[in-house]
Write an enzyme that holds these catalytic residues in place. Structure first.
Site, PDB file in Angstrom:
ATOM      1  N   ASN A 155      84.229  45.898  66.295  1.00  0.00           N
ATOM      2  CA  ASN A 155      83.262  44.847  65.933  1.00  0.00           C
ATOM      3  C   ASN A 155      83.750  43.413  66.127  1.00  0.00           C
ATOM      4  OD1 ASN A 155      84.915  45.191  63.700  1.00  0.00           O
ATOM      5  ND2 ASN A 155      83.273  44.865  62.218  1.00  0.00           N
ATOM      6  N   GLY A 231      89.309  49.813  60.368  1.00  0.00           N
ATOM      7  CA  GLY A 231      88.290  50.735  60.845  1.00  0.00           C
ATOM      8  C   GLY A 231      87.630  51.457  59.685  1.00  0.00           C
ATOM      9  N   GLU A 251      92.446  48.388  56.451  1.00  0.00           N
ATOM     10  CA  GLU A 251      91.317  47.470  56.210  1.00  0.00           C
ATOM     11  C   GLU A 251      90.064  48.255  56.557  1.00  0.00           C
ATOM     12  OE1 GLU A 251      91.750  44.465  54.960  1.00  0.00           O
ATOM     13  OE2 GLU A 251      93.928  44.474  55.116  1.00  0.00           O
ATOM     14  N   LEU A 252      89.360  48.717  55.516  1.00  0.00           N
ATOM     15  CA  LEU A 252      88.273  49.679  55.751  1.00  0.00           C
ATOM     16  C   LEU A 252      86.903  49.058  55.491  1.00  0.00           C
ATOM     17  CD1 LEU A 252      90.118  52.696  54.079  1.00  0.00           C
ATOM     18  CD2 LEU A 252      90.221  51.960  56.456  1.00  0.00           C
ATOM     19  N   CYS A 285      82.280  44.234  58.468  1.00  0.00           N
ATOM     20  CA  CYS A 285      82.744  44.988  57.293  1.00  0.00           C
ATOM     21  C   CYS A 285      82.314  44.346  55.983  1.00  0.00           C
ATOM     22  CB  CYS A 285      84.250  45.154  57.343  1.00  0.00           C
ATOM     23  SG  CYS A 285      85.083  43.619  57.676  1.00  0.00           S
ATOM     24  N   GLU A 379      78.403  53.098  53.384  1.00  0.00           N
ATOM     25  CA  GLU A 379      78.431  51.904  54.229  1.00  0.00           C
ATOM     26  C   GLU A 379      77.404  52.077  55.347  1.00  0.00           C
ATOM     27  OE1 GLU A 379      81.786  51.297  56.886  1.00  0.00           O
ATOM     28  OE2 GLU A 379      81.605  49.140  56.613  1.00  0.00           O
TER      29      GLU A 379
HETATM   30  P1  NAD Z   1      86.647  53.703  63.621  1.00  0.00           P
HETATM   31  O1  NAD Z   1      87.357  54.108  62.384  1.00  0.00           O
HETATM   32  O2  NAD Z   1      85.734  54.664  64.255  1.00  0.00           O
HETATM   33  O3  NAD Z   1      87.706  53.271  64.749  1.00  0.00           O
HETATM   34  C1  NAD Z   1      88.694  52.309  64.501  1.00  0.00           C
HETATM   35  C2  NAD Z   1      89.875  52.564  65.419  1.00  0.00           C
HETATM   36  O4  NAD Z   1      90.484  53.812  65.066  1.00  0.00           O
HETATM   37  C3  NAD Z   1      89.513  52.671  66.889  1.00  0.00           C
HETATM   38  O5  NAD Z   1      90.508  52.058  67.671  1.00  0.00           O
HETATM   39  C4  NAD Z   1      89.504  54.158  67.118  1.00  0.00           C
HETATM   40  O6  NAD Z   1      89.721  54.511  68.468  1.00  0.00           O
HETATM   41  C5  NAD Z   1      90.662  54.585  66.246  1.00  0.00           C
HETATM   42  N1  NAD Z   1      90.697  56.007  65.876  1.00  0.00           N
HETATM   43  C6  NAD Z   1      89.679  56.902  65.911  1.00  0.00           C
HETATM   44  N2  NAD Z   1      90.122  58.108  65.489  1.00  0.00           N
HETATM   45  C7  NAD Z   1      91.427  57.964  65.168  1.00  0.00           C
HETATM   46  C8  NAD Z   1      92.432  58.837  64.657  1.00  0.00           C
HETATM   47  N3  NAD Z   1      92.173  60.119  64.388  1.00  0.00           N
HETATM   48  N4  NAD Z   1      93.678  58.352  64.435  1.00  0.00           N
HETATM   49  C9  NAD Z   1      93.952  57.046  64.665  1.00  0.00           C
HETATM   50  N5  NAD Z   1      93.049  56.177  65.170  1.00  0.00           N
HETATM   51  C10 NAD Z   1      91.799  56.631  65.414  1.00  0.00           C
HETATM   52  O7  NAD Z   1      85.876  52.325  63.270  1.00  0.00           O
HETATM   53  P2  NAD Z   1      84.895  51.474  64.181  1.00  0.00           P
HETATM   54  O8  NAD Z   1      83.609  52.205  64.320  1.00  0.00           O
HETATM   55  O9  NAD Z   1      85.568  50.965  65.397  1.00  0.00           O
HETATM   56  O10 NAD Z   1      84.691  50.217  63.227  1.00  0.00           O
HETATM   57  C11 NAD Z   1      83.804  50.227  62.172  1.00  0.00           C
HETATM   58  C12 NAD Z   1      84.512  50.397  60.839  1.00  0.00           C
HETATM   59  O11 NAD Z   1      85.546  49.433  60.707  1.00  0.00           O
HETATM   60  C13 NAD Z   1      83.559  50.119  59.682  1.00  0.00           C
HETATM   61  O12 NAD Z   1      83.783  51.077  58.673  1.00  0.00           O
HETATM   62  C14 NAD Z   1      83.967  48.731  59.228  1.00  0.00           C
HETATM   63  O13 NAD Z   1      83.634  48.430  57.910  1.00  0.00           O
HETATM   64  C15 NAD Z   1      85.435  48.769  59.448  1.00  0.00           C
HETATM   65  N6  NAD Z   1      85.976  47.410  59.528  1.00  0.00           N
HETATM   66  C16 NAD Z   1      86.745  46.938  58.499  1.00  0.00           C
HETATM   67  C17 NAD Z   1      87.230  45.632  58.545  1.00  0.00           C
HETATM   68  C18 NAD Z   1      88.096  45.082  57.444  1.00  0.00           C
HETATM   69  O14 NAD Z   1      88.776  44.088  57.689  1.00  0.00           O
HETATM   70  N7  NAD Z   1      88.111  45.659  56.271  1.00  0.00           N
HETATM   71  C19 NAD Z   1      86.930  44.829  59.634  1.00  0.00           C
HETATM   72  C20 NAD Z   1      86.142  45.345  60.658  1.00  0.00           C
HETATM   73  C21 NAD Z   1      85.675  46.640  60.610  1.00  0.00           C
END
Ligand code: NAD
Length: 477
Positions: A155, A231, A251-252, A285, A379
């Protein structure tokens, strides 16, 4: 634009052809963008070996040298702002005017990191505060952890990479960066910029491809000293379970709440709330997902909020006027459509929006019968917001805390007493008084409680996370 970097892996300062590729497509119109390397386990291993060398190289740089590299990178981002914004819009469908905003923040994030690189220091310890410490001298020094695996979401693919790479370089660590599957080009462009800024080969390595495979290798590898992840909760929990004793920051997500208790300027509160709810189609997020409005303001707030939301311009993210465009993937838009169906079946009322055209979901406001619905408790990460009235302040505090997440909250109030009460009792990482929960500047501490994660970001705070505090004691007795 990305002359060298396109589709390749960046390992040990070289742009390397991958052994396999995937097609990157526009989330807006499905058009083919480019082929991107799908890193294999062998290529991830190469990146780790390179990071081992990189960690020794960056150790030799002075604080000033690390700071200068970050400063130069920030300046190059400034020169290449428009190009970066166009790449961002292309790969994640962020409307172009918001994409420029993200690059401006990225420039600032690296500037903060450049400043922080010059401020890292330990302290002396008053050993004689303990009777047995008399005659001793001690100090602490901060040392880089070594190799940092940075795993980032789609994002904010420039600025959230900056929140990991900036402090890692400031604190003298090397990095293996695994950007989101959907947004590899921004990470590769970042690597190109750091190469131009003079970062030694091996300090930054970028491996693109499947999160599950690459992430798993990085998270389990004993050479990696820290995993910094941004993520989803689901992936974060998996990482925590697999990482062993290495340091992990997560950071979720969240379903951030806003309380509108009292204000002298309801129009301003409404305008901010619309931005906070629907910017980047709610895929932020700290996007507002739940709004609680004091009963006496409720009708006026709702009618103005709906009116302003309906004015948002939907369409092509490249268009200068667009406020809201496609979600990252059709599946995501379909998921939210299902959640809305569930809400309709529970007699929730749709105040506006609710329709989907491909992966573009209309900005949607719903009310009534919300408890226990996914749309309220999970979420959403979509352009959807729930709104409910409350009578008593206690009710508002209870409702905003009724969440398994705890990232940010916002409260509009004219009462100092309620402002301090909210600051104390809302269970989140950050409370924004007279502002929306999605307000953020990049040097402030940032991170959640409950299911929103562990550890803090915000340059100075990430630097703390990325360093080991070593204690040195001298016995002069
Ligand atoms: P995601 O968890 O699907 O992916 C995040 C990253 O993890 C990607 O690079 C992905 O390829 C990787 N990944 C996927 N499977 C994995 C595994 N098994 N092991 C290790 N890495 C793996 O998230 P997304 O869809 O890219 O982003 C959306 C999420 O991120 C939302 O829940 C959002 O709230 C969160 N987010 C949090 C913050 C924060 O600062 N708290 C900021 C931005 C986004």
């Amino acid at each position: 634009m990305l002359k060298e970097a396109q589709a390749k892996l960046y390992i040990n300062g070289k742009w390397q052809e991958g052994s396999d590729y995937y097609d990157l497509k526009s989330p807006y119109n499905g058009n083919f963008i480019t082929e991107v390397s799908l890193a294999t386990p062998e290529e991830v291993e190469e990146a780790l070996m390179s990071a081992e060398k990189g960690k020794e190289k960056i150790k030799k740089l002075t604080s000033l040298e690390r700071s200068k590299i970050l400063e130069r990178a920030s300046a190059i981002f400034e020169q290449r702002l428009e190009e970066c914004a166009q790449i961002l819009t292309l790969e994640n469908a962020k409307p172009i005017k918001s994409a420029r905003g993200e690059i401006r923040r990225t420039i600032e994030t690296y500037k903060f990191a450049a400043e922080e690189a010059k401020r890292i220091h330990g302290e002396t310890i008053p050993m004689d505060a303990a009777a047995s410490g008399v005659g001793r001298f001690a100090y602490t020094r901060k040392e880089p952890l070594g190799i940092i695996a940075a795993i980032t979401p789609f994002n904010f693919p420039f600025n959230l990479v900056a929140h990991k790479l900036g402090p890692a370089i400031a604190s003298g660590n090397s990095v293996v960066l695994k950007p989101a599957y959907q947004t590899p080009l921004s990470a590769l462009l970042t690597a190109e910029i750091f190469e131009e800024a003079g970062l030694p080969p091996g300090v930054l390595n970028v491996v693109t491809g499947r999160g599950s495979m690459i992430g798993d290798i990085l998270v389990r590898d004993s050479r990696v000293n820290m995993v910094t992840f941004t993520g989803s909760l689901e992936v974060g929990l998996g990482i925590k379970a697999k990482a062993g004793l290495k340091k992990v920051t997560l950071e979720l997500g969240s379903n951030s709440g806003l309380i509108v208790d009292s204000t002298d300027d309801l129009d301003e509160v409404v305008a901010k709330s619309v931005v906070g709810s629907f910017a980047f189609a709610g895929q932020v997020c700290i996007s507002i997902q739940r709004i609680y409005v004091q009963q006496r303001l409720y009708d006026e707030f709702v009618s103005k909020f709906v009116e302003r939301t309906q004015e948002l311009v939907k369409g092509d993210p490249r268009d200068e006027n667009t406020d809201i465009s496609a979600m990252i993937h059709l599946n995501e838009a379909e998921r939210i459509e299902q959640w809305l169906e569930e809400a309709k079946n529970s007699n929730a009322k749709i105040l506006c929006g609710g329709k989907r055209e491909g992966s573009l979901f209309e900005p949607t406001i719903i009310t009534d019968s919300l408890s226990n619905l996914s749309i309220n408790s999970d979420e959403a990460f979509a352009p959807i917001v729930t709104i409910q009235p409350y009578q008593e302040w206690e009710e508002a505090v209870a409702m905003i805390n009724d969440s398994s997440y705890g990232l940010h909250a916002g409260v509009f109030t004219n009462s100092m007493e309620k402002a301090f009460d909210a600051a104390e009792r809302i269970e989140v990482g950050g409370v924004m008084i007279n502002d929306i929960p999605s307000f953020r500047v990049d040097h402030m501490p940032y991170g959640g409680v409950k299911n929103s994660g562990i550890g803090k970001e915000g340059i100075k705070y990430s630097v703390e996370e990325m360093m080991n505090l070593k204690m040195i004691g001298f016995n002069f007795g």
